[in-house]
Design an enzyme around this catalytic site. Structure first.
Site, mmCIF file in Angstrom:
data_model
loop_
_atom_site.group_PDB
_atom_site.id
_atom_site.type_symbol
_atom_site.label_atom_id
_atom_site.label_comp_id
_atom_site.label_asym_id
_atom_site.label_seq_id
_atom_site.Cartn_x
_atom_site.Cartn_y
_atom_site.Cartn_z
ATOM 1 N N PRO A 1 -2.832 -4.086 9.906
ATOM 2 C CA PRO A 1 -1.892 -5.082 9.397
ATOM 3 C C PRO A 1 -1.109 -4.668 8.155
ATOM 4 C CG PRO A 1 -4.088 -5.562 8.591
ATOM 5 C CD PRO A 1 -4.165 -4.238 9.303
ATOM 6 N N CYS A 2 -1.203 -3.399 7.708
ATOM 7 C CA CYS A 2 -0.755 -3.147 6.338
ATOM 8 C C CYS A 2 0.739 -3.347 6.107
ATOM 9 C CB CYS A 2 -1.225 -1.788 5.845
ATOM 10 S SG CYS A 2 -0.702 -0.449 6.877
ATOM 11 N N GLY A 3 1.581 -3.266 7.131
ATOM 12 C CA GLY A 3 3.010 -3.477 6.873
ATOM 13 C C GLY A 3 3.497 -4.867 7.255
ATOM 14 N N THR A 4 2.572 -5.716 7.723
ATOM 15 C CA THR A 4 2.973 -6.990 8.319
ATOM 16 C C THR A 4 3.845 -7.856 7.407
ATOM 17 O OG1 THR A 4 0.931 -6.992 9.609
ATOM 18 C CG2 THR A 4 2.108 -9.079 9.452
ATOM 19 N N CYS B 1 0.832 -1.215 0.000
ATOM 20 C CA CYS B 1 0.000 0.000 0.000
ATOM 21 C C CYS B 1 0.857 1.252 0.000
ATOM 22 C CB CYS B 1 -1.028 0.018 1.127
ATOM 23 S SG CYS B 1 -0.702 -1.017 2.529
#
Lengths: 352, 228
Positions: free
Chosen positions: B176-179, A136
């Site tokens: 959780p976006c960088g997990t 993202c």
């Protein structure tokens, strides 16, 4: 992208009543009539709604929420999706109750005003970006001014401004497989140019009703969120030589339990014939026929006692054989999620 | 498959596999806490599904204040990170110290698989002994100092209240976006884990060694070393 414009201009006429428990005046204030954008969110209407009712409210702090026939409405679900989901037979105007007090915080996520809605949108966009690109970064690295402009474009329903900013995010989802015509190559390919995962962000809402119905008027009302399954799972587009991936294929990928093995072989293929005739607004004409298609699939299945009765996206019931790429590119919400509402008839809940 | 070409994500079936490994090790090596349990559930209870879905659950944990290096205020000295369950733990070596002037808070933790991010996500909720849910500003006081700082700096992108994917109620969610990125780094740095198969099985243990600290749950070192 004519259909996208229709989606952005789409609105639900609301007739909003102040909930009787909060009325302190006699006579009670008349209902407010407001046009709510499909792609918008209910709390964003506060500036329009408040003036109608402020003089009738009891003293206290405002915490805005809505209900439809007693069911508290989720503010982070786009208004158009709520309407498609909760009104099998479209009710116009849509009669909602507004509350300024007594927020049901144990059931509904509290909403701290516009900022909460904005961040719910941005986080959703981030999730979509991750599904499409595998990261993202483009959302995280968005400049402050772009972020503001993007959000403002959604708030104001300004599709041109939205396209200007969103094209920078490089989230071009899928190629329009059916419309690769040189004379139309205007602006539709400006977001390509990156390796895509072929995964499409989907929010699927499955309403289950226990009674059979032939007419949408007879659909029993949804009185609890427990009757709606929310499935948040991407669809992977599989391309086969000489065939395009249809909406039917996508629904089958999401809910394989509803389809028999048989349909894997015989797919509803009429490709070629409909190529110049991808309908959007008039799609509901063929609804009955499509429902039959799906039902046949289900009847052939021995493992399932459920059948799909209605497939609704952005207020329309598209033909199931239309290319899924068209559906995604034209009918997705500004957060890059395609919201699909299904009505499913369950024969016998007890034996499930 | 070599771990270097892996993107740090998991499939749904890998998740249930890793969840079992994690729960088993936790039970064997972490006696301070009750065991995690696997809650099997499905999104479509009315049709027969081939896929087994579910999440890990650890409930009724009372988190007192955390270790001294996180909070060095005198009033909290002597308290230890500990958990208590309804059943008595026969070999519980932790000291249960009633905190003075502070109410006991209970925490429920769920580890749920995200099909979008293809990683585990930690959901939690907190309540007082009377059952009333705690607001985030009260939870913040229970969190390690570093988490409270991040919470202040990133109000909307670190921990937010969201709908629990299976329970449809508001639960706090750790974003959780960088997990997948940091999990990949974690595995690349450890030659013992540099096999894809091992990585998948050990995934939740490694993941929780980082994520648990956000909410003040540490895992015993043996869990990371244990190769079984």
């Amino acid at each position: 992208m004519e259909a996208q414009n229709y989606v952005w201009e789409g609105a639900i006429p609301l007739q909003i009543h102040l909930h009787e428990s909060e009325v302190t005046t006699f006579p009670p204030p008349p209902p407010a009539l407001i046009l709510a954008p499909r792609i918008g969110y209910l709390p964003l209407l506060i500036a329009l709604i408040k003036p109608y009712f402020s003089s009738a409210l009891p003293p206290g702090v405002d915490t805005l929420w809505f209900d439809y026939k007693g069911l508290p409405l989720k503010w982070y679900t786009p208004t158009g999706v709520l309407f498609d989901l909760l009104c099998a037979e479209p009710e116009r105007p849509w009669n909602l109750s507004v509350h300024f007090r007594g927020y049901p915080a144990n059931k509904l996520i509290p909403c701290e005003g516009e900022d909460a809605v904005k961040w719910s949108f941005i986080n959703s966009l981030k999730e979509a970006a991750y599904i499409i690109n595998g990261n993202c970064k483009n959302i995280m690295n968005m400049s402050q001014s772009d972020q503001v402009e993007l959000w403002r474009s959604v708030m104001n329903g300004n599709v041109e401004a939205y396209q200007r900013v969103s094209s920078k995010l490089k989230l071009g989802t899928v190629e329009d497989e059916y419309s690769v015509k040189p004379q139309q190559g205007t602006c539709e390919t400006d977001t390509t140019g990156q390796v895509k995962t072929g995964r499409i962000p989907i929010r699927l809402y499955v309403c289950r009703v226990s009674e059979d119905f032939d007419d949408v008027e007879d659909v029993p009302k949804i009185d609890s969120w427990g009757k709606i399954s929310f499935i948040n799972r991407p669809v992977e587009i599989h391309k086969e030589e000489g065939k395009y991936f249809t909406l039917h294929d996508a629904i089958k990928a999401l809910l394989p339990e509803f389809f028999s093995e048989k349909t894997l072989i015989e797919s509803p293929s009429q490709e070629g014939e409909d190529k110049n005739n991808i309908p959007s607004e008039d799609a509901s004409d063929s609804k009955a026929e499509e429902v039959v298609n799906v039902c046949n699939d289900v009847e052939a299945s021995s493992t399932s006692n459920a059948e799909i009765k209605i497939v609704r996206i952005q207020g329309i019931e598209p033909k199931l054989e239309i290319p899924f790429s068209w559906v995604v590119n034209n009918l997705m919400n500004p957060d890059y999620f395609l919201h699909i509402c299904l009505y499913v008839k369950v024969a016998n809940l007890n034996t499930a | 498959m070599d771990v270097s070409s892996w993107d740090g994500s998991l499939s749904s079936s890998d998740f249930s596999l890793a969840a079992r490994t994690f729960a088993e090790k936790w039970k064997r090596l972490n006696h301070t806490f009750p065991p995690w349990s696997w809650v099997a559930c499905t999104k479509q209870p009315w049709v027969a599904s081939h896929e087994v879905e579910g999440y890990l659950s650890l409930e009724n944990i009372c988190l007192f204040s955390l270790t001294e290096e996180d909070h060095d205020e005198g009033s909290r000295e002597g308290e230890e990170e500990t958990g208590c369950s309804k059943e008595e733990e026969p070999i519980d070596t932790a000291t249960l110290v009633q905190s003075i002037g502070r109410e006991v808070h209970f925490y429920d933790f769920h580890i749920v698989f995200s099909a979008s991010y293809r990683v585990p996500v930690l959901y939690f909720r907190a309540y007082c002994s009377g059952g009333q849910p705690l607001a985030l500003d009260e939870i913040e006081k229970d969190l390690p100092a570093c988490s409270s700082k991040v919470l202040l700096a990133s109000k909307w992108t670190f921990i937010t209240l969201e709908e629990h994917p299976y329970l449809n109620r508001p639960w706090y969610k750790l974003h959780p976006c960088g997990t997948s990125e940091w999990v990949k780094l974690l595995f690349l740095g450890d030659s013992a884990l540099a096999k894809y198969g091992v990585a998948r099985r050990q995934y939740l243990v490694s993941w929780f060694s980082v994520v648990g600290q956000v909410v003040g749950l540490r895992i015993p070192f043996q869990m990371l070393n244990d190769s079984n």
